[in-house]
Design an enzyme around this catalytic site. Structure first.
Site, PDB file in Angstrom:
ATOM      1  N   HIS A 241      56.510 -45.289 135.387  1.00 37.42           N
ATOM      2  CA  HIS A 241      55.489 -45.949 135.900  1.00 37.42           C
ATOM      3  C   HIS A 241      54.215 -45.788 135.081  1.00 37.42           C
ATOM      4  O   HIS A 241      53.413 -46.549 134.787  1.00 37.42           O
ATOM      5  CB  HIS A 241      55.187 -45.008 137.153  1.00 37.42           C
ATOM      6  CG  HIS A 241      54.083 -45.353 138.052  1.00 37.42           C
ATOM      7  ND1 HIS A 241      53.994 -45.876 139.411  1.00 37.42           N
ATOM      8  CD2 HIS A 241      52.876 -45.249 137.849  1.00 37.42           C
ATOM      9  CE1 HIS A 241      52.757 -45.987 139.753  1.00 37.42           C
ATOM     10  NE2 HIS A 241      51.968 -45.479 138.765  1.00 37.42           N
ATOM     11  N   GLU A 242      54.041 -44.501 134.404  1.00 37.29           N
ATOM     12  CA  GLU A 242      52.720 -44.432 133.537  1.00 37.29           C
ATOM     13  C   GLU A 242      52.964 -45.095 132.146  1.00 37.29           C
ATOM     14  O   GLU A 242      51.703 -45.476 131.882  1.00 37.29           O
ATOM     15  CB  GLU A 242      52.986 -42.590 132.904  1.00 37.29           C
ATOM     16  CG  GLU A 242      52.848 -41.886 134.346  1.00 37.29           C
ATOM     17  CD  GLU A 242      51.652 -42.218 135.446  1.00 37.29           C
ATOM     18  OE1 GLU A 242      50.538 -42.620 134.937  1.00 37.29           O
ATOM     19  OE2 GLU A 242      51.850 -42.068 136.586  1.00 37.29           O
TER      20      GLU A 242
ATOM     21  N   GLN B  40      43.478 -44.609 133.457  1.00 38.67           N
ATOM     22  CA  GLN B  40      43.231 -44.699 134.901  1.00 38.67           C
ATOM     23  C   GLN B  40      41.765 -43.907 134.972  1.00 38.67           C
ATOM     24  O   GLN B  40      41.028 -43.812 136.103  1.00 38.67           O
ATOM     25  CB  GLN B  40      44.232 -43.918 135.653  1.00 38.67           C
ATOM     26  CG  GLN B  40      45.533 -44.753 135.968  1.00 38.67           C
ATOM     27  CD  GLN B  40      46.446 -43.945 136.643  1.00 38.67           C
ATOM     28  OE1 GLN B  40      47.251 -43.129 136.086  1.00 38.67           O
ATOM     29  NE2 GLN B  40      46.447 -44.122 137.844  1.00 38.67           N
TER      30      GLN B  40
ATOM     31  N   CYS C 151      50.101 -44.769 143.808  1.00 41.31           N
ATOM     32  CA  CYS C 151      49.122 -44.720 142.571  1.00 41.31           C
ATOM     33  C   CYS C 151      48.003 -44.355 142.733  1.00 41.31           C
ATOM     34  O   CYS C 151      47.387 -44.805 143.591  1.00 41.31           O
ATOM     35  CB  CYS C 151      49.394 -46.054 141.724  1.00 41.31           C
ATOM     36  SG  CYS C 151      48.612 -46.146 140.362  1.00 41.31           S
ATOM     37  N   LEU C 152      47.411 -43.434 141.856  1.00 43.47           N
ATOM     38  CA  LEU C 152      46.038 -42.976 142.049  1.00 43.47           C
ATOM     39  C   LEU C 152      44.960 -44.117 141.827  1.00 43.47           C
ATOM     40  O   LEU C 152      43.884 -44.080 142.570  1.00 43.47           O
ATOM     41  CB  LEU C 152      45.721 -41.883 141.051  1.00 43.47           C
ATOM     42  CG  LEU C 152      46.410 -40.686 141.218  1.00 43.47           C
ATOM     43  CD1 LEU C 152      46.190 -39.591 140.387  1.00 43.47           C
ATOM     44  CD2 LEU C 152      46.457 -40.011 142.506  1.00 43.47           C
TER      45      LEU C 152
ATOM     46  N   HIS D  58      51.224 -48.293 132.952  1.00 42.98           N
ATOM     47  CA  HIS D  58      49.945 -48.406 132.847  1.00 42.98           C
ATOM     48  C   HIS D  58      49.389 -48.567 131.322  1.00 42.98           C
ATOM     49  O   HIS D  58      48.346 -49.077 131.440  1.00 42.98           O
ATOM     50  CB  HIS D  58      49.432 -47.013 133.395  1.00 42.98           C
ATOM     51  CG  HIS D  58      49.165 -46.988 134.758  1.00 42.98           C
ATOM     52  ND1 HIS D  58      48.529 -47.712 135.604  1.00 42.98           N
ATOM     53  CD2 HIS D  58      49.811 -45.813 135.570  1.00 42.98           C
ATOM     54  CE1 HIS D  58      48.508 -47.341 136.484  1.00 42.98           C
ATOM     55  NE2 HIS D  58      49.230 -46.087 136.969  1.00 42.98           N
TER      56      HIS D  58
ATOM     57  N   GLY E 113      51.521 -38.003 138.298  1.00 47.06           N
ATOM     58  CA  GLY E 113      51.472 -38.357 136.725  1.00 47.06           C
ATOM     59  C   GLY E 113      49.770 -39.296 136.735  1.00 47.06           C
ATOM     60  O   GLY E 113      49.194 -39.608 137.514  1.00 47.06           O
TER      61      GLY E 113
HETATM   62 ZN    ZN Z   1      49.981 -45.126 138.566  1.00 46.24          ZN
END
Ligand code: ZN
Length: 168
Positions: free
Chosen positions: A130-131, A45, A88-89, A134, A40
Site C-alpha cells: 500500500h505504501e 502524504q 488510508c490517511l 503511494h 503506515g
Molecule cells: Zn495510504
C-alpha cells in the site's frame, strides 16, 4: 494531503542516501502516523515527493516497532493473495477490501542508510505494498471498479467542501 489532490498522483524521487535531514523527516512522519493514528505513512502524504515510508503494524499498545523504508523496492511477490479491508490517511473515512499478493520481499535502506531485505507476510505485506503504491502515485481505490472509485471520490470532495465551510 487528501484525495482528490493532484500531489497524491505524482511519482516520488529516490534518495541518494540517509542523512540527518532525512532522519528528522522520518521521525516527523512517524509522529504524524502515530497521532493520526495509522499503521503506515508515505512522505508524499505530507507533501514530500521522496521515496520514504514509515510503518508500524505492532498491535500491542505501548510496544512500538517502527520500520523506516528509504527507496523501498519490491523484489518478490507471491502468487498467493490475501484480502484486507484497507483504509488510508489520504482517504479519510473510506475503507475497502483489497486483494494483494500475500507475501512480498522488499529491499530498502534503513534508518541508518544500511541496505536491508525483509520478507513480509500478512498485514505487514499488505501495508508495505500500500505504501509503495503511494510512492508511484497509486491509491487503493485504483483497484476498485470505476463506479466504486468515483463514488468514493465524490464523497471525499463533499467532505472537503464541508470542512472548508466550517473553517471559513
Ligand atoms: Zn495510504
Amino acid at each position: 494531503m487528501t484525495e482528490p489532490d493532484p500531489i497524491l498522483r505524482k511519482k516520488c524521487e529516490p534518495l541518494e542516501g540517509v542523512n540527518d535531514h532525512l532522519r528528522n523527516l522520518m521521525n516527523d512522519m512517524l509522529e504524524t502516523m502515530y497521532e493520526a493514528p495509522g499503521i503506515g505513512l508515505a512522505a508524499i502524504q505530507i507533501g514530500v515527493l521522496k521515496r520514504v515510508v514509515v510503518i508500524d503494524v505492532s498491535k500491542k499498545e505501548g510496544e512500538k516497532s517502527p520500520l523506516f523504508l528509504v527507496n523501498p523496492e519490491i523484489v518478490y511477490k507471491s502468487n498467493e493473495t490475501s484480502t484486507y479491508e484497507e483504509g488510508c490517511l489520504s482517504l479519510p473515512g473510506q475503507f475497502a477490501e483489497i486483494e494483494r499478493p500475500a507475501e512480498c520481499k522488499v529491499e530498502y535502506l534503513d534508518f541508518n542508510g544500511k541496505k536491508k531485505q525483509l520478507d513480509a507476510k500478512g498485514l505487514l505485506s499488505t501495508c508495505i505494498q500500500h505504501e509503495i503504491d503511494h510512492l508511484n502515485g497509486v491509491l487503493f481505490i485504483d483497484y476498485l471498479s470505476k463506479l466504486k472509485k468515483s463514488m468514493i471520490i465524490k464523497k471525499l470532495k463533499k467532505q472537503k467542501q464541508s470542512v472548508e465551510r466550517i473553517v471559513v
